[in-house]
Each structure stands twice: as C-alpha cells, then as structure tokens.
Write a protein that holds these residues in place. Structure first.
Motif, PDB file in Angstrom:
ATOM      1  N   VAL A 172       0.942  -1.233   0.036  1.00 16.05           N
ATOM      2  CA  VAL A 172      -0.049   0.089   0.004  1.00 16.05           C
ATOM      3  C   VAL A 172       1.054   1.085   0.117  1.00 16.05           C
ATOM      4  O   VAL A 172       0.699   2.216  -0.628  1.00 16.05           O
ATOM      5  CB  VAL A 172      -1.137   0.059   1.362  1.00 16.05           C
ATOM      6  CG1 VAL A 172      -1.579   1.509   1.288  1.00 16.05           C
ATOM      7  CG2 VAL A 172      -1.867  -1.022   1.075  1.00 16.05           C
ATOM      8  N   ALA A 173       1.903   1.172   0.993  1.00 16.26           N
ATOM      9  CA  ALA A 173       2.819   2.385   0.916  1.00 16.26           C
ATOM     10  C   ALA A 173       3.726   2.624  -0.444  1.00 16.26           C
ATOM     11  O   ALA A 173       3.570   3.915  -0.793  1.00 16.26           O
ATOM     12  CB  ALA A 173       3.779   2.241   2.151  1.00 16.26           C
ATOM     13  N   THR A 174       3.927   1.643  -1.028  1.00 14.92           N
ATOM     14  CA  THR A 174       4.653   1.752  -2.288  1.00 14.92           C
ATOM     15  C   THR A 174       3.714   2.202  -3.462  1.00 14.92           C
ATOM     16  O   THR A 174       4.235   3.202  -4.008  1.00 14.92           O
ATOM     17  CB  THR A 174       5.289   0.144  -2.744  1.00 14.92           C
ATOM     18  OG1 THR A 174       6.350  -0.152  -1.542  1.00 14.92           O
ATOM     19  CG2 THR A 174       6.041   0.709  -4.177  1.00 14.92           C
ATOM     20  N   ASP A 175       2.436   1.887  -3.432  1.00 12.56           N
ATOM     21  CA  ASP A 175       1.650   2.148  -4.345  1.00 12.56           C
ATOM     22  C   ASP A 175       1.344   3.809  -4.070  1.00 12.56           C
ATOM     23  O   ASP A 175       1.328   4.584  -5.218  1.00 12.56           O
ATOM     24  CB  ASP A 175       0.389   1.476  -4.209  1.00 12.56           C
ATOM     25  CG  ASP A 175      -0.615   1.661  -5.336  1.00 12.56           C
ATOM     26  OD1 ASP A 175      -0.480   1.605  -6.469  1.00 12.56           O
ATOM     27  OD2 ASP A 175      -1.643   2.350  -5.045  1.00 12.56           O
ATOM     28  N   TRP A 176       0.895   3.949  -2.858  1.00 10.62           N
ATOM     29  CA  TRP A 176       0.875   5.525  -2.491  1.00 10.62           C
ATOM     30  C   TRP A 176       1.889   6.278  -3.120  1.00 10.62           C
ATOM     31  O   TRP A 176       1.761   7.419  -3.637  1.00 10.62           O
ATOM     32  CB  TRP A 176       0.589   5.670  -1.105  1.00 10.62           C
ATOM     33  CG  TRP A 176       0.522   6.986  -0.652  1.00 10.62           C
ATOM     34  CD1 TRP A 176      -0.658   7.815  -0.936  1.00 10.62           C
ATOM     35  CD2 TRP A 176       1.124   7.569   0.513  1.00 10.62           C
ATOM     36  NE1 TRP A 176      -0.410   8.989  -0.245  1.00 10.62           N
ATOM     37  CE2 TRP A 176       0.488   8.680   0.589  1.00 10.62           C
ATOM     38  CE3 TRP A 176       2.321   7.153   1.156  1.00 10.62           C
ATOM     39  CZ2 TRP A 176       0.946   9.795   1.631  1.00 10.62           C
ATOM     40  CZ3 TRP A 176       2.534   7.969   1.969  1.00 10.62           C
ATOM     41  CH2 TRP A 176       2.152   9.204   2.362  1.00 10.62           C
ATOM     42  N   LEU A 177       3.139   6.097  -2.821  1.00  6.54           N
ATOM     43  CA  LEU A 177       4.415   6.529  -3.147  1.00  6.54           C
ATOM     44  C   LEU A 177       4.649   6.998  -4.715  1.00  6.54           C
ATOM     45  O   LEU A 177       4.842   7.899  -5.099  1.00  6.54           O
ATOM     46  CB  LEU A 177       5.582   5.903  -2.623  1.00  6.54           C
ATOM     47  CG  LEU A 177       5.849   6.034  -1.035  1.00  6.54           C
ATOM     48  CD1 LEU A 177       7.057   4.990  -0.679  1.00  6.54           C
ATOM     49  CD2 LEU A 177       6.356   7.532  -0.793  1.00  6.54           C
ATOM     50  N   GLN A 178       4.258   5.781  -5.438  1.00  5.94           N
ATOM     51  CA  GLN A 178       4.518   5.909  -6.732  1.00  5.94           C
ATOM     52  C   GLN A 178       3.296   6.633  -7.498  1.00  5.94           C
ATOM     53  O   GLN A 178       3.590   7.146  -8.810  1.00  5.94           O
ATOM     54  CB  GLN A 178       4.419   4.428  -7.528  1.00  5.94           C
ATOM     55  CG  GLN A 178       5.389   3.525  -6.881  1.00  5.94           C
ATOM     56  CD  GLN A 178       6.790   4.090  -7.422  1.00  5.94           C
ATOM     57  OE1 GLN A 178       6.944   4.574  -8.278  1.00  5.94           O
ATOM     58  NE2 GLN A 178       7.790   4.032  -6.248  1.00  5.94           N
ATOM     59  N   HIS A 179       2.252   6.903  -6.794  1.00  2.73           N
ATOM     60  CA  HIS A 179       1.174   7.645  -7.411  1.00  2.73           C
ATOM     61  C   HIS A 179       1.279   9.341  -7.084  1.00  2.73           C
ATOM     62  O   HIS A 179       0.464   9.915  -7.151  1.00  2.73           O
ATOM     63  CB  HIS A 179      -0.196   7.102  -7.100  1.00  2.73           C
ATOM     64  CG  HIS A 179      -0.384   6.094  -7.910  1.00  2.73           C
ATOM     65  ND1 HIS A 179      -0.340   4.618  -7.589  1.00  2.73           N
ATOM     66  CD2 HIS A 179      -1.525   5.962  -9.010  1.00  2.73           C
ATOM     67  CE1 HIS A 179      -0.580   3.805  -8.659  1.00  2.73           C
ATOM     68  NE2 HIS A 179      -1.447   4.760  -9.395  1.00  2.73           N
ATOM     69  N   GLY A 180       2.564   9.351  -6.468  1.00  5.01           N
ATOM     70  CA  GLY A 180       2.763  10.759  -5.939  1.00  5.01           C
ATOM     71  C   GLY A 180       1.974  11.129  -4.716  1.00  5.01           C
ATOM     72  O   GLY A 180       1.820  12.548  -4.467  1.00  5.01           O
ATOM     73  N   CYS A 181       1.910  10.382  -3.694  1.00  3.94           N
ATOM     74  CA  CYS A 181       0.953  10.661  -2.509  1.00  3.94           C
ATOM     75  C   CYS A 181      -0.078  11.390  -2.727  1.00  3.94           C
ATOM     76  O   CYS A 181      -0.222  12.568  -2.164  1.00  3.94           O
ATOM     77  CB  CYS A 181       2.123  11.414  -1.592  1.00  3.94           C
ATOM     78  SG  CYS A 181       3.819  10.377  -1.178  1.00  3.94           S
ATOM     79  N   PRO A 182      -1.085  10.937  -3.274  1.00  2.00           N
ATOM     80  CA  PRO A 182      -2.246  11.857  -3.795  1.00  2.00           C
ATOM     81  C   PRO A 182      -3.174  11.993  -2.372  1.00  2.00           C
ATOM     82  O   PRO A 182      -4.128  12.876  -2.536  1.00  2.00           O
ATOM     83  CB  PRO A 182      -3.054  10.801  -4.862  1.00  2.00           C
ATOM     84  CG  PRO A 182      -2.626   9.529  -4.515  1.00  2.00           C
ATOM     85  CD  PRO A 182      -1.100   9.593  -4.177  1.00  2.00           C
ATOM     86  N   ARG A 183      -3.105  11.044  -1.375  1.00  4.66           N
ATOM     87  CA  ARG A 183      -3.854  11.230  -0.237  1.00  4.66           C
ATOM     88  C   ARG A 183      -3.045  11.727   0.728  1.00  4.66           C
ATOM     89  O   ARG A 183      -1.694  11.322   1.012  1.00  4.66           O
ATOM     90  CB  ARG A 183      -4.651  10.089   0.235  1.00  4.66           C
ATOM     91  CG  ARG A 183      -5.727   9.484  -0.804  1.00  4.66           C
ATOM     92  CD  ARG A 183      -6.298   8.360  -0.028  1.00  4.66           C
ATOM     93  NE  ARG A 183      -7.857   8.304  -1.092  1.00  4.66           N
ATOM     94  CZ  ARG A 183      -7.903   7.511  -2.121  1.00  4.66           C
ATOM     95  NH1 ARG A 183      -6.783   6.947  -2.426  1.00  4.66           N
ATOM     96  NH2 ARG A 183      -8.996   7.247  -2.560  1.00  4.66           N
TER      97      ARG A 183
END
Length: 208
Positions: A172-183
């Motif tokens: 989850v953390a990696t996906d969030w980071l790769q999307h530019g921390c949208p939340r």
C-alpha cells in the motif's frame, strides 16, 4: 577490494564514520531530486567533495550506499508499524499508522526511489524482512505481554499473518508513493487501519 572491506568494518575510526555519514547524506539529498537508478558514483563523490577512490574505499556501488543510508531511516520507519495484535488500546493504532505514513511522506523522494520498480532489491528485502519481524513480534507481544526490545536480526518462524501484514502495508505504501502521495498521511492511516485490523481478530489470528 580488501581495503574496502577492512575500512568499512573499522567503524571505530571517526574518519570512517564521518566519511560514510557524508556519503549517505549526499545520496539522500540527491535522491530527493532524481531516481536512484540515474545517480552515479561520480555524482555522489562530486557532491560529497570526495574522490571516486574514496567512495570505493567504503561502498561497492550506489545501491550498497543506498542500503546503508536507508538502514537507520527504515528501522525508524518499521518501529512505526502498528502491532497487529494490540486490542486493548485501539486509539494507539491510528496514531502509529499516521506516524508511519508521515515518515514516508517526509522522505517521499527517497522511498519512492528505493522501493519503486527501479529501486534497490536489497533495500526492498530489508524493509520486507524487518516489517515481517515487527508484525510477528507485535502479535506475540500482545499475546504474552513480553515488552523486550525487538531484535530485527533474529530468525522468526514462517508466520502467514505477519508476512501478509508486512507485505500488505509495504505494498500500500509503495503504491501511494508511486502515485505521488495523492492522499494525506492522515487519510492513508484512516483507510489502512480497518484493513490491517481485519487480519487480526480475537487472539491475534486471522478471522475465520
């Protein structure tokens, strides 16, 4: 290469510690502005004000430097992962998750580089291994009350809930980071908490 191994192991020498700290700080600064895969030994050496031969006296390559630079930060990060077995003090879990995601957000460039598709397999393995140990020890601590410090070098038995928790949280953390921390970190903590808590019910084992 023997010189490299000898000097790296001599951490009692303050000159060695200062040089390694300077190289690590330099890499962390460089990663904030670019991908780890595009950073060269020459880039690090020039920014740190040392020669390439000095760099190689301490590290084989940029990935080994990245592993060294990330170790302390990653261990701090893993300490923020919630104990999945904690049931009596539910209000601590959101705070711990918030700390976890806030830490990632603060160093987003670094973690995006080392945990992403072009990152360091050694660092990714380090994170996964430490996260699994943290989850396993957290569940046992909740069940037994043992509050001994976590030994991240210890071998743990194959534990599916611990491995699942660690893999899910890092994923989850990696996906969030790769999307530019949208939340925001607070939003991520709120979204992630019920998913983690669903893994551990009752005595700390997956709900049937």
């Amino acid at each position: 290469m023997a010189l490299t191994r000898d000097r790296k192991s001599d951490l009692s020498d303050p000159r060695v510690r200062r040089t390694q700290a300077a190289l690590q700080r330099t890499l962390i600064d460089l990663v904030q502005d670019g991908d780890l895969s595009r950073i060269s030994v020459a880039d690090v050496a020039e920014r740190a004000g040392v020669s390439r031969s000095t760099f190689y006296d301490h590290y084989r390559d940029v990935h080994e430097l990245a592993e060294a630079a990330c170790t302390t930060m990653i261990d701090d990060l893993i300490e923020a992962i919630p104990d999945p077995g904690v049931r009596d003090v539910p209000d601590t879990a959101p705070d711990t998750l918030l700390t976890f995601f806030s830490h990632l957000d603060e160093h987003a460039g670094l973690y995006r580089s080392v945990l992403g598709p072009q990152g360091s397999a050694r660092v990714i393995n380090h994170v996964r291994r430490h996260a699994t140990v943290a989850a396993y020890v957290g569940a046992r601590r909740a069940a037994t009350g043992d509050d001994a410090p976590t030994d991240y070098t210890a071998q743990t038995p194959h534990d599916v809930p611990a491995a699942f928790t660690a893999g899910a949280l890092i994923g989850v953390a990696t996906d969030w980071l790769q999307h530019g921390c949208p939340r925001s970190p607070a939003e991520m903590a709120a979204l992630t908490r019920p998913l983690l808590m669903a893994v551990y019910r009752g005595d700390g084992h997956p709900e049937a």
